[in-house]
Design an enzyme around this catalytic site. Structure first.
Site, PDB file in Angstrom:
ATOM      1  N   ASP A   7       0.537  -0.826  -0.047  1.00  0.00           N
ATOM      2  CA  ASP A   7       0.314   0.098   0.080  1.00  0.00           C
ATOM      3  C   ASP A   7       0.797   1.633   0.420  1.00  0.00           C
ATOM      4  O   ASP A   7       1.677   1.604   0.969  1.00  0.00           O
ATOM      5  CB  ASP A   7      -0.692  -0.069   1.452  1.00  0.00           C
ATOM      6  CG  ASP A   7      -1.894   0.982   0.917  1.00  0.00           C
ATOM      7  OD1 ASP A   7      -1.871   1.962   0.182  1.00  0.00           O
ATOM      8  OD2 ASP A   7      -2.674   1.819   2.524  1.00  0.00           O
ATOM      9  N   GLU A  67      -1.554  -1.738  -5.046  1.00  0.00           N
ATOM     10  CA  GLU A  67      -2.695  -0.831  -5.028  1.00  0.00           C
ATOM     11  C   GLU A  67      -2.715   0.415  -6.244  1.00  0.00           C
ATOM     12  O   GLU A  67      -1.552   0.764  -5.976  1.00  0.00           O
ATOM     13  CB  GLU A  67      -3.231   0.144  -3.097  1.00  0.00           C
ATOM     14  CG  GLU A  67      -4.127   0.117  -4.016  1.00  0.00           C
ATOM     15  CD  GLU A  67      -4.494   0.449  -2.236  1.00  0.00           C
ATOM     16  OE1 GLU A  67      -5.771   0.000  -2.170  1.00  0.00           O
ATOM     17  OE2 GLU A  67      -4.806   1.003  -1.096  1.00  0.00           O
ATOM     18  N   ASP A 139      -1.390   0.724   7.376  1.00  0.00           N
ATOM     19  CA  ASP A 139      -1.363   1.351   5.573  1.00  0.00           C
ATOM     20  C   ASP A 139      -1.266  -0.814   5.909  1.00  0.00           C
ATOM     21  O   ASP A 139      -1.010  -1.217   4.762  1.00  0.00           O
ATOM     22  CB  ASP A 139      -0.046   1.710   5.759  1.00  0.00           C
ATOM     23  CG  ASP A 139      -0.901   2.745   5.900  1.00  0.00           C
ATOM     24  OD1 ASP A 139      -1.611   3.672   4.575  1.00  0.00           O
ATOM     25  OD2 ASP A 139      -0.367   3.948   6.876  1.00  0.00           O
TER      26      ASP A 139
END
Length: 165
Positions: A7, A67, A139
């Site tokens: 992420d 992502e 995260d």
């Protein structure tokens, strides 16, 4: 199969490593890489890359997932996020690890069942899907969700190849 999810973020990049054995997933490790906003941008990106390279060397993933970046009204923030994401992609490429890329709504749908899930719902489902995982932060939870999504997509692709063959 060892998978790593990311992420990306300039201030905090989450990472999560899972093991996939058929349909069984297990937690291996997770964490967050933080850089100081007061540091020069190039130094922050360098530190991010160094940390990522060490994590990849340590866990030796067979595949990675990241992502995708969502744009927002603050162009500077979006640009910095894109730069951090580029460093993540570079670290994986230098280690010769293939990378899957997923829109946040795809990750939410894969983990929670709906693309509009809230962050806390994603965190809760990560804990259900990976029992015993001690999350380093939000995260890291998102990174584990990205890894789980990639594991599901790889399993589906393998199943499709068997059906077609």
């Amino acid at each position: 199969m060892i998978l790593i999810g990311f992420d990306p973020g300039l201030g905090t990049t989450g990472w999560g490593v899972i093991a996939a054995d058929g349909n069984r997933l297990s937690h291996v490790a997770n964490g967050q890489i933080k850089t100081e906003p007061s540091m020069e941008l190039s130094r922050r990106l360098y530190l991010l890359h160094s940390a990522l390279a060490e994590i990849i060397r340590t866990y030796r993933p067979e595949a990675a997932a990241v992502e995708e970046v969502l744009g927002n009204s603050n162009a500077q923030s979006t640009l910095k996020l894109g730069q951090a994401r580029g460093v993540v992609l570079l670290a994986a490429a230098l280690a010769e690890v293939s990378v899957g890329e997923y829109h946040p709504s795809i990750v939410k749908k894969a983990v929670v069942g709906t693309g509009g899930a809230e962050k806390r719902q994603v965190q809760a489902m990560v804990k259900v899907l990976l029992p015993g995982a001690k999350l380093s932060g939000p995260d890291a939870a998102d990174a584990l969700a990205v890894a789980v999504t990639h594991a599901h997509h790889l399993a589906s692709a393998r199943a499709m190849r068997r059906v077609v063959a």
